[in-house]
Structures are given as structure tokens and as C-alpha cells.
Design a protein around this motif. Sequence first.
Motif, PDB file in Angstrom:
ATOM      1  N   GLN A  71     -33.312  58.959  34.839  1.00 15.80           N
ATOM      2  CA  GLN A  71     -32.147  58.163  35.225  1.00 15.80           C
ATOM      3  C   GLN A  71     -31.721  58.488  36.662  1.00 15.80           C
ATOM      4  O   GLN A  71     -31.343  57.590  37.423  1.00 15.80           O
ATOM      5  CB  GLN A  71     -30.990  58.417  34.246  1.00 15.80           C
ATOM      6  CG  GLN A  71     -31.222  57.742  32.893  1.00 15.80           C
ATOM      7  CD  GLN A  71     -30.088  58.004  31.929  1.00 15.80           C
ATOM      8  OE1 GLN A  71     -29.055  57.325  31.956  1.00 15.80           O
ATOM      9  NE2 GLN A  71     -30.256  59.002  31.074  1.00 15.80           N
ATOM     10  N   PHE A  72     -31.802  59.763  37.033  1.00 11.64           N
ATOM     11  CA  PHE A  72     -31.487  60.167  38.406  1.00 11.64           C
ATOM     12  C   PHE A  72     -32.441  59.509  39.394  1.00 11.64           C
ATOM     13  O   PHE A  72     -32.027  58.928  40.403  1.00 11.64           O
ATOM     14  CB  PHE A  72     -31.573  61.695  38.508  1.00 11.64           C
ATOM     15  CG  PHE A  72     -31.422  62.243  39.901  1.00 11.64           C
ATOM     16  CD1 PHE A  72     -30.252  62.065  40.614  1.00 11.64           C
ATOM     17  CD2 PHE A  72     -32.449  62.964  40.496  1.00 11.64           C
ATOM     18  CE1 PHE A  72     -30.094  62.591  41.897  1.00 11.64           C
ATOM     19  CE2 PHE A  72     -32.309  63.492  41.776  1.00 11.64           C
ATOM     20  CZ  PHE A  72     -31.133  63.298  42.477  1.00 11.64           C
ATOM     21  N   TYR A  73     -33.740  59.564  39.096  1.00 13.45           N
ATOM     22  CA  TYR A  73     -34.713  59.011  40.035  1.00 13.45           C
ATOM     23  C   TYR A  73     -34.734  57.485  40.007  1.00 13.45           C
ATOM     24  O   TYR A  73     -35.017  56.847  41.030  1.00 13.45           O
ATOM     25  CB  TYR A  73     -36.105  59.602  39.776  1.00 13.45           C
ATOM     26  CG  TYR A  73     -36.227  60.953  40.440  1.00 13.45           C
ATOM     27  CD1 TYR A  73     -36.534  61.065  41.791  1.00 13.45           C
ATOM     28  CD2 TYR A  73     -35.970  62.114  39.730  1.00 13.45           C
ATOM     29  CE1 TYR A  73     -36.589  62.292  42.415  1.00 13.45           C
ATOM     30  CE2 TYR A  73     -36.021  63.356  40.341  1.00 13.45           C
ATOM     31  CZ  TYR A  73     -36.331  63.435  41.687  1.00 13.45           C
ATOM     32  OH  TYR A  73     -36.379  64.659  42.316  1.00 13.45           O
ATOM     33  N   SER A  74     -34.392  56.896  38.882  1.00 12.91           N
ATOM     34  CA  SER A  74     -34.282  55.444  38.838  1.00 12.91           C
ATOM     35  C   SER A  74     -33.131  54.984  39.727  1.00 12.91           C
ATOM     36  O   SER A  74     -33.236  53.964  40.425  1.00 12.91           O
ATOM     37  CB  SER A  74     -34.057  54.972  37.397  1.00 12.91           C
ATOM     38  OG  SER A  74     -34.040  53.561  37.331  1.00 12.91           O
ATOM     39  N   TYR A  75     -32.035  55.757  39.717  1.00 13.18           N
ATOM     40  CA  TYR A  75     -30.904  55.445  40.589  1.00 13.18           C
ATOM     41  C   TYR A  75     -31.308  55.578  42.056  1.00 13.18           C
ATOM     42  O   TYR A  75     -30.967  54.730  42.891  1.00 13.18           O
ATOM     43  CB  TYR A  75     -29.743  56.394  40.264  1.00 13.18           C
ATOM     44  CG  TYR A  75     -28.440  56.041  40.930  1.00 13.18           C
ATOM     45  CD1 TYR A  75     -27.614  55.049  40.400  1.00 13.18           C
ATOM     46  CD2 TYR A  75     -28.007  56.693  42.074  1.00 13.18           C
ATOM     47  CE1 TYR A  75     -26.410  54.720  40.991  1.00 13.18           C
ATOM     48  CE2 TYR A  75     -26.800  56.378  42.682  1.00 13.18           C
ATOM     49  CZ  TYR A  75     -26.009  55.390  42.122  1.00 13.18           C
ATOM     50  OH  TYR A  75     -24.815  55.060  42.730  1.00 13.18           O
ATOM     51  N   ARG A  76     -32.048  56.624  42.385  1.00  9.37           N
ATOM     52  CA  ARG A  76     -32.499  56.810  43.767  1.00  9.37           C
ATOM     53  C   ARG A  76     -33.465  55.693  44.183  1.00  9.37           C
ATOM     54  O   ARG A  76     -33.414  55.204  45.318  1.00  9.37           O
ATOM     55  CB  ARG A  76     -33.175  58.172  43.924  1.00  9.37           C
ATOM     56  CG  ARG A  76     -32.225  59.345  43.852  1.00  9.37           C
ATOM     57  CD  ARG A  76     -32.912  60.635  44.218  1.00  9.37           C
ATOM     58  NE  ARG A  76     -33.295  60.648  45.623  1.00  9.37           N
ATOM     59  CZ  ARG A  76     -34.221  61.448  46.141  1.00  9.37           C
ATOM     60  NH1 ARG A  76     -34.893  62.278  45.357  1.00  9.37           N
ATOM     61  NH2 ARG A  76     -34.506  61.417  47.426  1.00  9.37           N
ATOM     62  N   ARG A  77     -34.358  55.293  43.287  1.00 14.68           N
ATOM     63  CA  ARG A  77     -35.279  54.187  43.578  1.00 14.68           C
ATOM     64  C   ARG A  77     -34.479  52.909  43.853  1.00 14.68           C
ATOM     65  O   ARG A  77     -34.756  52.174  44.801  1.00 14.68           O
ATOM     66  CB  ARG A  77     -36.225  53.961  42.394  1.00 14.68           C
ATOM     67  CG  ARG A  77     -37.339  54.987  42.236  1.00 14.68           C
ATOM     68  CD  ARG A  77     -37.980  54.893  40.849  1.00 14.68           C
ATOM     69  NE  ARG A  77     -38.441  53.555  40.544  1.00 14.68           N
ATOM     70  CZ  ARG A  77     -39.682  53.107  40.741  1.00 14.68           C
ATOM     71  NH1 ARG A  77     -40.601  53.906  41.244  1.00 14.68           N
ATOM     72  NH2 ARG A  77     -40.017  51.872  40.421  1.00 14.68           N
ATOM     73  N   HIS A  78     -33.510  52.657  42.997  1.00 14.90           N
ATOM     74  CA  HIS A  78     -32.705  51.449  43.133  1.00 14.90           C
ATOM     75  C   HIS A  78     -31.956  51.452  44.467  1.00 14.90           C
ATOM     76  O   HIS A  78     -31.885  50.437  45.172  1.00 14.90           O
ATOM     77  CB  HIS A  78     -31.721  51.383  41.964  1.00 14.90           C
ATOM     78  CG  HIS A  78     -30.896  50.140  41.925  1.00 14.90           C
ATOM     79  ND1 HIS A  78     -31.415  48.904  41.574  1.00 14.90           N
ATOM     80  CD2 HIS A  78     -29.575  49.920  42.191  1.00 14.90           C
ATOM     81  CE1 HIS A  78     -30.464  47.989  41.619  1.00 14.90           C
ATOM     82  NE2 HIS A  78     -29.335  48.580  41.992  1.00 14.90           N
ATOM     83  N   MET A  79     -31.394  52.611  44.809  1.00 15.02           N
ATOM     84  CA  MET A  79     -30.665  52.738  46.061  1.00 15.02           C
ATOM     85  C   MET A  79     -31.581  52.523  47.264  1.00 15.02           C
ATOM     86  O   MET A  79     -31.222  51.853  48.231  1.00 15.02           O
ATOM     87  CB  MET A  79     -30.044  54.133  46.127  1.00 15.02           C
ATOM     88  CG  MET A  79     -28.806  54.220  46.949  1.00 15.02           C
ATOM     89  SD  MET A  79     -27.815  55.668  46.542  1.00 15.02           S
ATOM     90  CE  MET A  79     -29.033  56.939  46.364  1.00 15.02           C
ATOM     91  N   ALA A  80     -32.799  53.097  47.198  1.00 14.75           N
ATOM     92  CA  ALA A  80     -33.747  52.940  48.304  1.00 14.75           C
ATOM     93  C   ALA A  80     -34.162  51.480  48.459  1.00 14.75           C
ATOM     94  O   ALA A  80     -34.355  50.991  49.576  1.00 14.75           O
ATOM     95  CB  ALA A  80     -34.972  53.821  48.067  1.00 14.75           C
ATOM     96  N   LEU A  81     -34.296  50.762  47.352  1.00 20.34           N
ATOM     97  CA  LEU A  81     -34.688  49.354  47.419  1.00 20.34           C
ATOM     98  C   LEU A  81     -33.539  48.470  47.903  1.00 20.34           C
ATOM     99  O   LEU A  81     -33.776  47.376  48.419  1.00 20.34           O
ATOM    100  CB  LEU A  81     -35.194  48.883  46.053  1.00 20.34           C
ATOM    101  CG  LEU A  81     -36.559  49.446  45.642  1.00 20.34           C
ATOM    102  CD1 LEU A  81     -36.872  49.112  44.199  1.00 20.34           C
ATOM    103  CD2 LEU A  81     -37.660  48.931  46.568  1.00 20.34           C
ATOM    104  N   LYS A  82     -32.294  48.930  47.719  1.00 18.97           N
ATOM    105  CA  LYS A  82     -31.151  48.196  48.267  1.00 18.97           C
ATOM    106  C   LYS A  82     -31.129  48.284  49.794  1.00 18.97           C
ATOM    107  O   LYS A  82     -30.680  47.369  50.479  1.00 18.97           O
ATOM    108  CB  LYS A  82     -29.844  48.765  47.708  1.00 18.97           C
ATOM    109  CG  LYS A  82     -29.512  48.310  46.307  1.00 18.97           C
ATOM    110  CD  LYS A  82     -29.014  46.883  46.333  1.00 18.97           C
ATOM    111  CE  LYS A  82     -28.598  46.429  44.947  1.00 18.97           C
ATOM    112  NZ  LYS A  82     -28.159  45.006  44.965  1.00 18.97           N
ATOM    113  N   ALA A  83     -31.585  49.426  50.312  1.00 19.80           N
ATOM    114  CA  ALA A  83     -31.651  49.606  51.764  1.00 19.80           C
ATOM    115  C   ALA A  83     -32.847  48.834  52.318  1.00 19.80           C
ATOM    116  O   ALA A  83     -33.813  48.562  51.599  1.00 19.80           O
ATOM    117  CB  ALA A  83     -31.766  51.087  52.106  1.00 19.80           C
TER     118      ALA A  83
END
Length: 319
Positions: A71-83
Motif C-alpha cells: 500500500q505504501f509503494y502503491s501510493y508512491r507509484r500513484h504519486m509519481a505518475l501524477k507528476a
Amino acid sequence: MAVSTIPAADLRTFSEYLKGCKRILALLGAGISASSGLPTFRGVGGLWRSYDATDLATPEAFEANPDLVWQFYSYRRHMALKAQPNRAHYALAELARRNKDFVTLSQNVDGLSQRANHPLSQLRLLHGSLFTVKCTSFYCSYSRENEFADPIVPALAIPKNVPEPKPSTDDKTGEEASKSLYGTLGVSEGEELDISDDRVPLSPLSPDVLPHCPECKDGLLRPGVVWFGESLPSHTINLVDSWMKSGPIDLILVIGTSSRVYPAASYVDKARARGARVAVVNMDRNDVGSSGLNPGDWFFQGDAGAIVPEILKEVIGEI
């Protein structure tokens, strides 16, 4: 984007030197991603502020709580894809296309260089990538790169009651970008967010709904990043070392990193030993690495997203 002022004399001498350079190495750190509004690892923000991020980035944490780590890394992936990749990423990708003797060594795991279409044969990832997955089964060697699906499995979708991460478009430092994310949850800097807060609940997930290996059908997939306690990828290090030893080096670009942590810090000295001059792009004039600057080196202070395209313009044109 705010325009960073580059001293005309420094820009002129650098541009003239760059036009004669053949073999170039770029060392990238979090500062280049901060130009895209992406916070640093420890500034991931939001509900994860109640955890020590370093406690989630270990093999032991994954073995004990794979759902929490995913869940932590999915959040980081999602955040990186938003950028979005910024002009510095695109400028370096264009330099790579024009110069086959240019190699980029990135300490970032955010996938922004790949999404800027940086030639993969000239991009080396020292800490892996959020968008690589690999099987954890001892008997399976399956891995997959550039897996940009978001979420990677339905169970890892960002909960609807958690505000979407919003990378900053104005602030250019990891600290400021992190603040913008904290703000989406109404959390001020320095304020602890209690995990029991009903605004951001985290539900346990069954291992059955986490990403599984399509090859062996048995092992859980894990993020392809280098966790604390793990060795850096020897294949990557060997490739870069081999390239550095294969001839003289004209220039090393040190972008958005203090280059104080080894082994990344060693590359400046190694490049110098092969004849390289050094050009540092950083927000902080005091952050020029353990090697410092020699006469004939350059320091460009400011936002990498603005400076890198400008200093490379004589070779790559407008970005």
C-alpha cells in the motif's frame, strides 16, 4: 516555472566546453524530481506521515506485512505518475539521443526519466524503480520493467476517502513539494497524523489480492527498488564502472544531489581521475558534494528544470 538566473560568463564557458565533449556522465538525485513537484522519499506525506518510511522499506517489513508495504509503494507509484517529467528530464533524454557516449546514472526510482523517453540503453538506475516488479520466490527469477499500471492490482487502488496526492507545480524543493501533499490532508508541517484518524483508514489486505507472479503462480511480486539492508545492483554498478574505464571522460553533470552518500559520491572522483570537469546543478550552493569544486568546474544554482535545458541548449537546441 520560475526562471533561474545563470551568470552569463559561466554559461558561455560551459557551453563552449560542452560542444567539444564526447564522453559525458550525468549523476541524478532527488532535486531533479523536485522540479516536477515530487517529494523526497521521507517526505512522501499524507497518511504515511505516521510511519517511519525507512521501516517500510526493508525485506523484513515485506515478509511481515506485505499488504502494508505494497500500500505504501502503491501510493508512491500513484504519486509519481501524477507528476510529469520536467524540462530537465527531456533535455537529458535529448542529449542521450544525440550523443551515444552519454550515460545517465540515476538515484531516483520515480520513473520520470523513462517517461521522458530517455534511451534505456543509456540510463542506469542505482536504486531500482517503483515501476519494476520482481518475484520473491527463491526459485523464480521473474521480473518486469516499466510496469506503469495504476493501480497494479485493483486491491491497491487509492481509497476513495483519501485525497488525491497533488504534486506541487510552484515549489521546486522536495521540502516544499512535501508540504503541498501534507496540505491535501489538512496536516501542517511537524504535525503528527494519528493512523487511527478516521479520515485515512488503512485496511488489512489478504495476500491473495496482492500482486502475484504470472510465471511461477506462487510467489508474491515486490517493488523493484533497493531496500535498506540490500545490496545495490551489481550489474548496474559493473556497467557504469566498465564504461568509465573504457576511455577518458570529458564531463560529469551532478544534478539535484549532494553526492555525499557512497557509492554515488565516488563517481565524481572517479570521473575526475579520467579527466572530467564537473558541473553541479543544485538549489544549495553548499551542497556540492564531498569532493567540492576545483578550478574550472561549474556550479549552477537553482531549479534543475530551468537550468539543465538552458546549459545544454547549445548542443540539444530548445526544449
